[in-house]
Scaffold this motif. Structure first.
Motif, PDB file in Angstrom:
ATOM      1  N   SER A  12      62.721  38.434  76.960  1.00  0.00           N
ATOM      2  CA  SER A  12      64.034  38.085  76.077  1.00  0.00           C
ATOM      3  C   SER A  12      64.613  39.639  76.168  1.00  0.00           C
ATOM      4  O   SER A  12      65.786  39.551  76.484  1.00  0.00           O
ATOM      5  CB  SER A  12      63.492  37.695  74.783  1.00  0.00           C
ATOM      6  OG  SER A  12      62.955  36.501  74.736  1.00  0.00           O
ATOM      7  N   CYS A  13      63.924  40.421  75.593  1.00  0.00           N
ATOM      8  CA  CYS A  13      64.469  41.991  75.327  1.00  0.00           C
ATOM      9  C   CYS A  13      64.076  42.787  76.290  1.00  0.00           C
ATOM     10  O   CYS A  13      64.782  44.148  76.432  1.00  0.00           O
ATOM     11  CB  CYS A  13      64.248  42.502  74.009  1.00  0.00           C
ATOM     12  SG  CYS A  13      62.420  42.746  73.668  1.00  0.00           S
ATOM     13  N   CYS A  58      60.210  37.697  70.025  1.00  0.00           N
ATOM     14  CA  CYS A  58      61.288  36.972  70.644  1.00  0.00           C
ATOM     15  C   CYS A  58      60.830  35.680  70.846  1.00  0.00           C
ATOM     16  O   CYS A  58      59.620  35.561  71.145  1.00  0.00           O
ATOM     17  CB  CYS A  58      61.586  37.726  71.947  1.00  0.00           C
ATOM     18  SG  CYS A  58      62.323  39.473  71.694  1.00  0.00           S
ATOM     19  N   CYS A  72      59.001  42.094  77.898  1.00  0.00           N
ATOM     20  CA  CYS A  72      59.488  40.825  77.387  1.00  0.00           C
ATOM     21  C   CYS A  72      60.519  39.994  78.124  1.00  0.00           C
ATOM     22  O   CYS A  72      61.419  40.654  78.753  1.00  0.00           O
ATOM     23  CB  CYS A  72      59.810  41.203  76.115  1.00  0.00           C
ATOM     24  SG  CYS A  72      60.622  39.790  75.079  1.00  0.00           S
ATOM     25  N   HIS A  74      55.930  41.919  69.383  1.00  0.00           N
ATOM     26  CA  HIS A  74      56.016  43.313  69.742  1.00  0.00           C
ATOM     27  C   HIS A  74      54.996  44.154  68.930  1.00  0.00           C
ATOM     28  O   HIS A  74      54.725  43.710  67.773  1.00  0.00           O
ATOM     29  CB  HIS A  74      57.459  43.771  69.727  1.00  0.00           C
ATOM     30  CG  HIS A  74      58.335  43.107  70.721  1.00  0.00           C
ATOM     31  ND1 HIS A  74      58.302  43.513  72.116  1.00  0.00           N
ATOM     32  CD2 HIS A  74      59.113  41.967  70.959  1.00  0.00           C
ATOM     33  CE1 HIS A  74      58.951  42.908  72.792  1.00  0.00           C
ATOM     34  NE2 HIS A  74      59.458  41.608  71.993  1.00  0.00           N
TER      35      HIS A  74
HETATM   36 ZN   LIG Z   1      61.185  40.915  73.277  1.00  0.00          ZN
END
Ligand SMILES: [Zn+2]
Length: 81
Positions: A41-42, A68, A39, A81
């Motif tokens: 973002s994370c 996210c 991802c 997710h």
């Molecule tokens: Zn994420």
């Protein structure tokens, strides 16, 4: 795990082999993750990637899983997710 990089924008073509196009409305797309991308973002593995070029977007129902958000200059991404 290779993480999707949105620093210079996002192009699905860069990750074509790892994302399957499920829905394409021209400026809004839903992609299914099918490999080991992280991802943006994370950094964790994810399920679906929603990408729109619209400035705003609305959903009838919230994702039923953690998600996210990420943005580039031109696109808004929602990653579930
Ligand atoms: Zn994420």
């Amino acid at each position: 795990m290779e993480r999707i990089d949105v620093d210079d924008g996002f192009s699905m073509h860069e990750y074509r082999a790892k994302l399957k196009l499920l829905k394409d409305n021209g400026d809004t797309r839903i992609l299914e993750h099918r490999d080991d991308l992280g991802c943006p973002s994370c950094g964790q593995a994810f399920d679906r990637l929603f990408v729109t070029e619209h400035r705003t977007t609305s959903f009838d129902t919230p994702p039923d899983r953690p998600f996210c958000l990420a943005r580039t200059d031109e696109k808004l991404l929602l990653i579930t997710h």
